[in-house]
Design a protein around this motif. Structure first.
Motif, PDB file in Angstrom:
ATOM      1  N   PRO A 421       1.030  -1.004   0.128  1.00 29.38           N
ATOM      2  CA  PRO A 421       0.118  -0.463  -0.363  1.00 29.38           C
ATOM      3  C   PRO A 421       0.858   1.213  -0.020  1.00 29.38           C
ATOM      4  O   PRO A 421       0.341   1.703  -0.903  1.00 29.38           O
ATOM      5  CB  PRO A 421      -0.824  -0.115   1.072  1.00 29.38           C
ATOM      6  CG  PRO A 421      -1.245  -1.204   1.374  1.00 29.38           C
ATOM      7  CD  PRO A 421       0.504  -2.407   1.036  1.00 29.38           C
ATOM      8  N   ARG A 422       1.587   1.038   1.058  1.00 26.07           N
ATOM      9  CA  ARG A 422       2.907   2.438   1.116  1.00 26.07           C
ATOM     10  C   ARG A 422       3.159   2.919  -0.619  1.00 26.07           C
ATOM     11  O   ARG A 422       3.311   4.728  -0.733  1.00 26.07           O
ATOM     12  CB  ARG A 422       3.991   2.174   2.052  1.00 26.07           C
ATOM     13  CG  ARG A 422       4.848   3.296   1.600  1.00 26.07           C
ATOM     14  CD  ARG A 422       4.924   4.861   2.368  1.00 26.07           C
ATOM     15  NE  ARG A 422       5.490   5.466   1.576  1.00 26.07           N
ATOM     16  CZ  ARG A 422       6.847   5.250   3.039  1.00 26.07           C
ATOM     17  NH1 ARG A 422       6.448   4.941   3.840  1.00 26.07           N
ATOM     18  NH2 ARG A 422       7.754   6.939   2.502  1.00 26.07           N
ATOM     19  N   GLU A 423       3.877   2.198  -1.724  1.00 30.78           N
ATOM     20  CA  GLU A 423       4.043   2.693  -3.404  1.00 30.78           C
ATOM     21  C   GLU A 423       2.541   3.237  -3.538  1.00 30.78           C
ATOM     22  O   GLU A 423       2.932   4.242  -4.416  1.00 30.78           O
ATOM     23  CB  GLU A 423       3.905   1.345  -3.320  1.00 30.78           C
ATOM     24  CG  GLU A 423       4.546   1.464  -4.773  1.00 30.78           C
ATOM     25  CD  GLU A 423       5.563  -0.097  -5.893  1.00 30.78           C
ATOM     26  OE1 GLU A 423       6.224   0.330  -6.606  1.00 30.78           O
ATOM     27  OE2 GLU A 423       5.084  -1.136  -5.223  1.00 30.78           O
ATOM     28  N   ILE A 424       1.361   2.625  -3.697  1.00 27.95           N
ATOM     29  CA  ILE A 424       0.348   3.131  -4.189  1.00 27.95           C
ATOM     30  C   ILE A 424       0.346   4.634  -3.306  1.00 27.95           C
ATOM     31  O   ILE A 424      -0.296   5.796  -4.185  1.00 27.95           O
ATOM     32  CB  ILE A 424      -1.201   1.840  -4.036  1.00 27.95           C
ATOM     33  CG1 ILE A 424      -0.620   1.193  -4.250  1.00 27.95           C
ATOM     34  CG2 ILE A 424      -1.676   2.779  -4.757  1.00 27.95           C
ATOM     35  CD1 ILE A 424      -1.346  -0.465  -4.394  1.00 27.95           C
ATOM     36  N   GLU A 425       0.186   5.064  -1.847  1.00 26.91           N
ATOM     37  CA  GLU A 425      -0.048   6.125  -1.182  1.00 26.91           C
ATOM     38  C   GLU A 425       0.858   6.742  -1.433  1.00 26.91           C
ATOM     39  O   GLU A 425       0.379   8.110  -1.726  1.00 26.91           O
ATOM     40  CB  GLU A 425      -0.077   6.015   0.311  1.00 26.91           C
ATOM     41  CG  GLU A 425      -1.310   4.800   0.356  1.00 26.91           C
ATOM     42  CD  GLU A 425      -1.026   4.538   1.702  1.00 26.91           C
ATOM     43  OE1 GLU A 425      -1.904   3.365   2.517  1.00 26.91           O
ATOM     44  OE2 GLU A 425      -0.173   4.568   3.043  1.00 26.91           O
ATOM     45  N   ASP A 426       2.219   6.520  -1.881  1.00 28.97           N
ATOM     46  CA  ASP A 426       2.991   7.531  -2.824  1.00 28.97           C
ATOM     47  C   ASP A 426       2.629   8.555  -3.592  1.00 28.97           C
ATOM     48  O   ASP A 426       3.075   9.432  -4.067  1.00 28.97           O
ATOM     49  CB  ASP A 426       4.251   6.644  -2.290  1.00 28.97           C
ATOM     50  CG  ASP A 426       5.173   6.648  -1.195  1.00 28.97           C
ATOM     51  OD1 ASP A 426       5.054   7.519  -0.189  1.00 28.97           O
ATOM     52  OD2 ASP A 426       5.835   6.161  -1.193  1.00 28.97           O
ATOM     53  N   VAL A 427       2.013   7.541  -4.928  1.00 30.83           N
ATOM     54  CA  VAL A 427       2.035   7.818  -5.789  1.00 30.83           C
ATOM     55  C   VAL A 427       0.273   8.828  -5.314  1.00 30.83           C
ATOM     56  O   VAL A 427       0.034  10.162  -6.080  1.00 30.83           O
ATOM     57  CB  VAL A 427       1.528   6.511  -7.114  1.00 30.83           C
ATOM     58  CG1 VAL A 427       0.713   7.347  -8.274  1.00 30.83           C
ATOM     59  CG2 VAL A 427       2.261   5.616  -7.339  1.00 30.83           C
ATOM     60  N   LEU A 428      -1.367   8.226  -4.635  1.00 32.98           N
ATOM     61  CA  LEU A 428      -1.862   9.063  -4.877  1.00 32.98           C
ATOM     62  C   LEU A 428      -1.502  10.297  -4.053  1.00 32.98           C
ATOM     63  O   LEU A 428      -2.089  11.193  -4.350  1.00 32.98           O
ATOM     64  CB  LEU A 428      -2.586   8.170  -4.163  1.00 32.98           C
ATOM     65  CG  LEU A 428      -3.318   7.018  -4.095  1.00 32.98           C
ATOM     66  CD1 LEU A 428      -4.008   5.846  -3.140  1.00 32.98           C
ATOM     67  CD2 LEU A 428      -4.737   7.077  -5.766  1.00 32.98           C
ATOM     68  N   TYR A 429      -0.771   9.979  -2.582  1.00 32.65           N
ATOM     69  CA  TYR A 429      -0.487  12.227  -2.690  1.00 32.65           C
ATOM     70  C   TYR A 429       0.169  12.800  -3.854  1.00 32.65           C
ATOM     71  O   TYR A 429       0.569  13.897  -3.637  1.00 32.65           O
ATOM     72  CB  TYR A 429       0.523  11.695  -1.361  1.00 32.65           C
ATOM     73  CG  TYR A 429      -0.322  11.238  -0.064  1.00 32.65           C
ATOM     74  CD1 TYR A 429      -1.212  12.030   1.010  1.00 32.65           C
ATOM     75  CD2 TYR A 429       0.720  10.214   0.441  1.00 32.65           C
ATOM     76  CE1 TYR A 429      -1.668  11.995   0.892  1.00 32.65           C
ATOM     77  CE2 TYR A 429      -0.791  10.146   1.510  1.00 32.65           C
ATOM     78  CZ  TYR A 429      -1.319  10.868   2.043  1.00 32.65           C
ATOM     79  OH  TYR A 429      -2.277  10.414   3.540  1.00 32.65           O
ATOM     80  N   LEU A 476       2.340   3.685 -11.980  1.00 31.56           N
ATOM     81  CA  LEU A 476       2.536   1.850 -11.463  1.00 31.56           C
ATOM     82  C   LEU A 476       1.746   0.663 -12.432  1.00 31.56           C
ATOM     83  O   LEU A 476       1.783   1.424 -13.405  1.00 31.56           O
ATOM     84  CB  LEU A 476       1.636   1.706  -9.987  1.00 31.56           C
ATOM     85  CG  LEU A 476       1.733   2.132  -9.092  1.00 31.56           C
ATOM     86  CD1 LEU A 476       0.739   2.731  -8.140  1.00 31.56           C
ATOM     87  CD2 LEU A 476       3.213   2.174  -7.675  1.00 31.56           C
ATOM     88  N   ALA A 477       2.755   0.083 -12.130  1.00 29.02           N
ATOM     89  CA  ALA A 477       2.458  -1.627 -13.072  1.00 29.02           C
ATOM     90  C   ALA A 477       0.738  -1.878 -12.918  1.00 29.02           C
ATOM     91  O   ALA A 477       0.322  -1.659 -11.938  1.00 29.02           O
ATOM     92  CB  ALA A 477       2.984  -2.533 -12.377  1.00 29.02           C
ATOM     93  N   SER A 478       0.098  -1.986 -13.434  1.00 30.92           N
ATOM     94  CA  SER A 478      -0.889  -1.816 -13.451  1.00 30.92           C
ATOM     95  C   SER A 478      -2.029  -2.556 -12.309  1.00 30.92           C
ATOM     96  O   SER A 478      -2.344  -2.421 -12.080  1.00 30.92           O
ATOM     97  CB  SER A 478      -1.484  -2.734 -15.075  1.00 30.92           C
ATOM     98  OG  SER A 478      -3.366  -1.830 -14.853  1.00 30.92           O
ATOM     99  N   TYR A 479      -1.362  -3.824 -12.457  1.00 28.10           N
ATOM    100  CA  TYR A 479      -1.682  -5.173 -12.232  1.00 28.10           C
ATOM    101  C   TYR A 479      -1.931  -4.096  -9.684  1.00 28.10           C
ATOM    102  O   TYR A 479      -2.675  -4.546  -8.654  1.00 28.10           O
ATOM    103  CB  TYR A 479      -1.408  -5.686 -11.627  1.00 28.10           C
ATOM    104  CG  TYR A 479       0.332  -6.085 -10.341  1.00 28.10           C
ATOM    105  CD1 TYR A 479       0.603  -6.247  -9.123  1.00 28.10           C
ATOM    106  CD2 TYR A 479       1.110  -5.687 -11.929  1.00 28.10           C
ATOM    107  CE1 TYR A 479       1.559  -6.052  -8.727  1.00 28.10           C
ATOM    108  CE2 TYR A 479       2.926  -5.956 -10.852  1.00 28.10           C
ATOM    109  CZ  TYR A 479       2.595  -5.808  -9.566  1.00 28.10           C
ATOM    110  OH  TYR A 479       3.629  -5.769  -9.969  1.00 28.10           O
ATOM    111  N   LYS A 480      -0.821  -3.083  -9.617  1.00 29.87           N
ATOM    112  CA  LYS A 480      -1.266  -2.637  -7.877  1.00 29.87           C
ATOM    113  C   LYS A 480      -2.039  -1.250  -8.435  1.00 29.87           C
ATOM    114  O   LYS A 480      -2.458  -1.079  -6.947  1.00 29.87           O
ATOM    115  CB  LYS A 480      -0.062  -1.240  -8.065  1.00 29.87           C
ATOM    116  CG  LYS A 480       1.406  -2.784  -7.858  1.00 29.87           C
ATOM    117  CD  LYS A 480       2.847  -2.167  -8.124  1.00 29.87           C
ATOM    118  CE  LYS A 480       3.853  -2.770  -7.763  1.00 29.87           C
ATOM    119  NZ  LYS A 480       5.139  -2.195  -7.930  1.00 29.87           N
TER     120      LYS A 480
END
Length: 516
Positions: A421-429, A476-480
C-alpha cells in the motif's frame, strides 16, 4: 553432491537425451541448452562481464529466460529477473540500485527501456531478444561469438545467484539475495513434496521473476523433466497445452484456476494427464477449491512461503485436501512445516506462542535469503540469530497444521502478486486533489484480495474514481492500481493523529477466520 545451480545444466546435458525445453514451435534438448549457456558465458566474459557482476533480463517466460538462470548458475554472475509488469520508473530504481552491467530485453519492452536508458550509466551492454535492433546487440549474434567449452569458474554455495526485487512496506524496493546452496536446497525439498519424476512434463506458467515461479522451474530442471514454457497465462492456451503435451505438473495462483474452470470450452479439453497443481501466492477460496477438486481432480497441493525464506516454508499435501467430513477444516490451513524448515510463532511480548495462539511466523532453513542488497540495517531487522521474521501472523494446531490469520505488515496479495500500500499511497499523494490517502486489501473471490483506496480531497478540489484509478495506472504497474476508490470527508485516526487502517479493514474482514 551438488553445490551450485550450474551443475543442474551440466548434469542434465549428460543424463537426458530428450526434449528439455519446449516454447511455441522451438524444442531445445538439455545438451543444447547447456552449450548455449556456455556460449553466452564465454561471449559476456569477452565483454568484461563475469563473476559477481549483475545481469538483468526484462522478458516474459521463454527459453532465453532459463538460459539466463544458467548464466547465473555457471558463471557466478548475479541474475536480476525483472517484473515486466512494472513501469519505467519502477524498473529504473532496480537497475540503478543493483548496478546491472548488462540488460537483456524482449522487443515488447524496448519503449520502456528507452524511456530510462539515459539514466542508467552502469549498463554497458544492451541485448535484444528475437531480432536485431538499433542500439542493442542481438542475443543470437552474441552466442555465436562464444565458446561451447565448460567455464572454469569457482562458485561456492553461499554465493549469491539471484536478486529478486520486492517492494518494501516503507521506502524503496528491497533486493532479496538468494544463494546457490539455498536454491538447491529448496529445489530438492520441493521435489520431495511434489513427488515429480523425470518422465513428467512440467508447464512453466508462473512468471520467472517470482521466487515461486523460479524455484518450481529449478525443481523440475533438477529432476530432468521436459518443461513446456508459456510466456504468460491465457486460459484457452493453457488448456490446449495441457492436452497436447500431456502436462503432468504445474503451478498456478488461485485466480488462474478460476479462469480455467470458467472458460466456456473447459469441458472440451482432455486434461486427465494432470497429477499435480501447486497453487501459490494466496489462499484459495474454499468454494473455488471444492469446485476445482470436483472438476479437475484430487491434484491440488499448496504451500506458504515468502521470497526472503527462499521461498518454501510450509506444504499442504494432496492427501490433506479433504472436501467432506470433519477434516474439511484443514482446507483453511497452509499445511505443516516444509522439509528442512524450522518454524516458530512469536507473540508481541517476545514469548513463543502455544498451539492455538497467534504469533509472528519466524523461520530457519538453509534456503533463507543472504540478505537485502545494499540494505544492511533492514537485513539485521529481518534476520535475527539466524531466524527470519516474516511479518505474517499465524497459529499452529495440536496436529501441526498452520493457519495464516493476518499480516503484521500492510502487504496485499492479489492474483499472486505482492502489492504494498505504501507505494500506491505515495503515488496518490502526488495527485493535486488528494489531501489524505490510505490503501488496503479487501476480500475478492477471484483475486484473493483486491486493492481499495480511501481518499479525502483538498478543500475545493474534485476528483472521481475513474480519474484516480487512471492516475495510478499511469504511475504504477497496472496490477497495483486500486480496483475501487472510496471518498471520505476525513480518514479515521487515533488520538495522536495516526491513521487507523484497522478501522478501514474491519468493515470488509469482520467475521472471517483469516484476514489474508
Amino acid at each position: 553432491m551438488m553445490k551450485t545451480l550450474g551443475e543442474l545444466f551440466t548434469r542434465n546435458a549428460g543424463l537426458y537425451h530428450k526434449k528439455g525445453l519446449i516454447y511455441e514451435n522451438r524444442k531445445v534438448s538439455y545438451r543444447e541448452l547447456n552449450l548455449r549457456v556456455n556460449r553466452l558465458i564465454s561471449a559476456l566474459a569477452n565483454k568484461g562481464i563475469g563473476k559477481g557482476d549483475r545481469v538483468a533480463i526484462l522478458s516474459k517466460n521463454r527459453i532465453e529466460s532459463i538460459e539466463a538462470f544458467g548464466l547465473a548458475g555457471k558463471a557466478g554472475i548475479i541474475l536480476i529477473p525483472l517484473n515486466w509488469r512494472l513501469v519505467a520508473r519502477e524498473l529504473k530504481f532496480m537497475l540503478a540500485d543493483s548496478g546491472a552491467k548488462a540488460l537483456i530485453v524482449a522487443p515488447e519492452f524496448f519503449s520502456t527501456v528507452e524511456a530510462i536508458r539515459h539514466e542508467l550509466p552502469d549498463i554497458e551492454v544492451y541485448i535484444s531478444l528475437e531480432s536485431p535492433a538499433e542500439g542493442y546487440e542481438f542475443y543470437e549474434d552474441i552466442l555465436a561469438q562464444g565458446l561451447e567449452t565448460e567455464p572454469a569458474i569457482e562458485i561456492e554455495p553461499e554465493d549469491v545467484a539471484y536478486i529478486l526485487y520486492s517492494s518494501g512496506t516503507t521506502g524503496p524496493p528491497k533486493g532479496i539475495m538468494l544463494t546457490h546452496g539455498g536454491q538447491l536446497d529448496c529445489a530438492v525439498n520441493q521435489l520431495a513434496e511434489y513427488r515429480s519424476a523425470e518422465h513428467h512434463v512440467f508447464l512453466v506458467l508462473m512468471p520467472l521473476f517470482h521466487s515461486g515461479g523460479a524455484t518450481n522451474m529449478l525443481s523440475h530442471l533438477y529432476r530432468g523433466c521436459t518443461m513446456v514454457i508459456m510466456p504468460e497465462f491465457e486460459a484457452k492456451e493453457v488448456l490446449e497445452i495441457i492436452e497436447s503435451h500431456k502436462v503432468n505438473v504445474t503451478s498456478m495462483v488461485p485466480s488462474m484456476v478460476a479462469f480455467l474452470l470458467e472458460h466456456p470450452d473447459f469441458e472440451k479439453y482432455d486434461i486427465k494427464s494432470l497429477q499435480t497443481i501447486f497453487y501459490v501466492g494466496s489462499p484459495m477460496p474454499l468454494s473455488l477449491l471444492k469446485r476445482a477438486i470436483k472438476e479437475i481432480g484430487p491434484v491440488f497441493c499448496q504451500g506458504y512461503g515468502l521470497t526472503e525464506a527462499g521461498p518454501l516454508v510450509t506444504f499442504f499435501s494432496k492427501e490433506d485436501h479433504v472436501t467432506e467430513g470433519e477434516l474439511v477444516r484443514l482446507l483453511r490451513s497452509c499445511g505443516k512445516p516444509a522439509l528442512a524448515c524450522e518454524i516458530r510463532f512469536i507473540k508481541e511480548n517476545g514469548e513463543e506462542a502455544k498451539p492455538g495462539e497467534p504469533g509472528e511466523i519466524v523461520v530457519k532453513s538453509r534456503r533463507l535469503m543472504k540478505g537485502y542488497w545494499n540494505q544492511q540495517e533492514k537485513t539485521k531487522a529481518a534476520i535475527r540469530d539466524g531466524w527470519l521474521y516474516s511479518g505474517d501472523i499465524a497459529k499452529i494446531d495440536e496436529d501441526g497444521y498452520i493457519y495464516v490469520v493476518d499480516r503484521k505488515a500492510d502487504l496485499i496479495i492479489s492474483g499472486g502478486e505482492n502489492i504494498y500500500p505504501r507505494e500506491i499511497e505515495d503515488v496518490l499523494y502526488n495527485h493535486p486533489a488528494v489531501l489524505e490517502a490510505a490503501v488496503i486489501g479487501v476480500p475478492d473471490e477471484k483475486w484473493g484480495e483486491a486493492v481499495k483506496a480511501f481518499i479525502s480531497l483538498k478543500q475545493g478540489a474534485t476528483a472521481n474514481e475513474a480519474e484516480i484509478i487512471e492516475f495510478c495506472k499511469q504511475n504504477l504497474a497496472s496490477y497495483k492500481k486500486p480496483k475501487t476508490v472510496e471518498f471520505l470527508n476525513e480518514l479515521p485516526k487515533n488520538g495522536t493523529g495516526k491513521l487507523l487502517k484497522t478501522a478501514l479493514r474491519e468493515k470488509y474482514w469482520a467475521g472471517r477466520e483469516r484476514r489474508v
